[in-house]
Design a protein around this motif. Structure first.
Motif, PDB file in Angstrom:
ATOM      1  N   ILE A  41     -86.604   2.426 -23.309  1.00 37.74           N
ATOM      2  CA  ILE A  41     -87.889   2.061 -23.914  1.00 37.74           C
ATOM      3  C   ILE A  41     -88.259   0.622 -23.529  1.00 37.74           C
ATOM      4  N   GLY A  42     -87.301  -0.281 -23.606  1.00 37.34           N
ATOM      5  CA  GLY A  42     -87.558  -1.677 -23.232  1.00 37.34           C
ATOM      6  C   GLY A  42     -87.944  -1.811 -21.775  1.00 37.34           C
ATOM      7  N   ALA A  43     -87.283  -1.053 -20.900  1.00 36.60           N
ATOM      8  CA  ALA A  43     -87.628  -1.089 -19.474  1.00 36.60           C
ATOM      9  C   ALA A  43     -89.044  -0.553 -19.261  1.00 36.60           C
ATOM     10  N   ALA A  44     -89.377   0.537 -19.949  1.00 32.89           N
ATOM     11  CA  ALA A  44     -90.729   1.090 -19.831  1.00 32.89           C
ATOM     12  C   ALA A  44     -91.772   0.087 -20.326  1.00 32.89           C
ATOM     13  N   LEU A  45     -91.500  -0.533 -21.447  1.00 31.27           N
ATOM     14  CA  LEU A  45     -92.429  -1.497 -22.025  1.00 31.27           C
ATOM     15  C   LEU A  45     -92.609  -2.712 -21.117  1.00 31.27           C
ATOM     16  N   ILE A  46     -91.527  -3.206 -20.549  1.00 31.69           N
ATOM     17  CA  ILE A  46     -91.642  -4.392 -19.697  1.00 31.69           C
ATOM     18  C   ILE A  46     -92.358  -4.056 -18.391  1.00 31.69           C
ATOM     19  N   PHE A  50     -95.669  -6.058 -17.467  1.00 32.80           N
ATOM     20  CA  PHE A  50     -95.701  -6.776 -16.193  1.00 32.80           C
ATOM     21  C   PHE A  50     -96.949  -6.390 -15.400  1.00 32.80           C
ATOM     22  N   ALA A  51     -97.276  -5.104 -15.385  1.00 36.28           N
ATOM     23  CA  ALA A  51     -98.491  -4.668 -14.695  1.00 36.28           C
ATOM     24  C   ALA A  51     -99.728  -5.275 -15.357  1.00 36.28           C
ATOM     25  N   LEU A  52     -99.757  -5.299 -16.682  1.00 33.33           N
ATOM     26  CA  LEU A  52    -100.895  -5.885 -17.398  1.00 33.33           C
ATOM     27  C   LEU A  52    -101.022  -7.383 -17.108  1.00 33.33           C
ATOM     28  N   VAL A  53     -99.891  -8.085 -17.081  1.00 30.13           N
ATOM     29  CA  VAL A  53     -99.908  -9.520 -16.802  1.00 30.13           C
ATOM     30  C   VAL A  53    -100.416  -9.785 -15.385  1.00 30.13           C
ATOM     31  N   ARG A  54     -99.949  -8.989 -14.431  1.00 25.00           N
ATOM     32  CA  ARG A  54    -100.347  -9.195 -13.030  1.00 25.00           C
ATOM     33  C   ARG A  54    -101.800  -8.855 -12.772  1.00 25.00           C
ATOM     34  N   ASN A  55    -102.374  -7.988 -13.592  1.00 20.72           N
ATOM     35  CA  ASN A  55    -103.733  -7.513 -13.350  1.00 20.72           C
ATOM     36  C   ASN A  55    -104.753  -8.006 -14.370  1.00 20.72           C
TER      37      ASN A  55
END
Length: 128
Positions: A41-46, A50-55
């Motif tokens: 779950i933590g890997a999925a969330l990160i 990360f995609a949201l931060v980059r975009n």
């Protein structure tokens, strides 16, 4: 390092640790399902974060990133518990289970971070 960033990471870490504790207490069984769940779950969330931060059209502040990525996800996931569980399995002479335990954690977490990152990227592209 700014004090607000330190506080954000600490608060996120505390919240992530509390969520991890609740999930592990609820799900732990013979094969340590709780730790596997929080790691995947933590890997999925990160991956999603990360995609949201980059975009992001407006970048997330360092404090928000620290709270969510380093704090919450860091507090939620647990390499140390995973390692201890693997050691206990080896000590109990459950070598095959220990190896599969390690493989499922690593591959499951990698698949989760990869899938959610790319899925979030696709959703963001579609929304734009």
């Amino acid at each position: 390092m700014p004090i607000l960033l330190i506080i954000a990471v600490a608060v996120g870490g505390a919240l992530g640790s509390l969520v991890r504790f609740a999930i592990v207490q609820r799900l732990n069984a013979e094969f340590f399902w709780g730790t596997l769940c929080v790691n995947v779950i933590g890997a999925a969330l990160i991956g999603c974060l990360f995609a949201l931060v980059r975009n992001a059209s407006t970048p997330l502040s360092a404090e928000t990133q620290g709270l969510l990525i380093f704090g919450f996800c860091g507090g939620l996931t647990t390499f140390s518990a995973f390692s201890l569980e693997s050691l206990k399995l080896i000590q109990d002479q459950k070598i095959l289970i220990a190896l599969s335990h390690a493989a499922v954690h690593v591959l499951g977490s990698f698949a989760a971070v990869s899938c959610t990152y790319y899925l979030t990227q696709k959703i963001l592209d579609w929304v734009r």
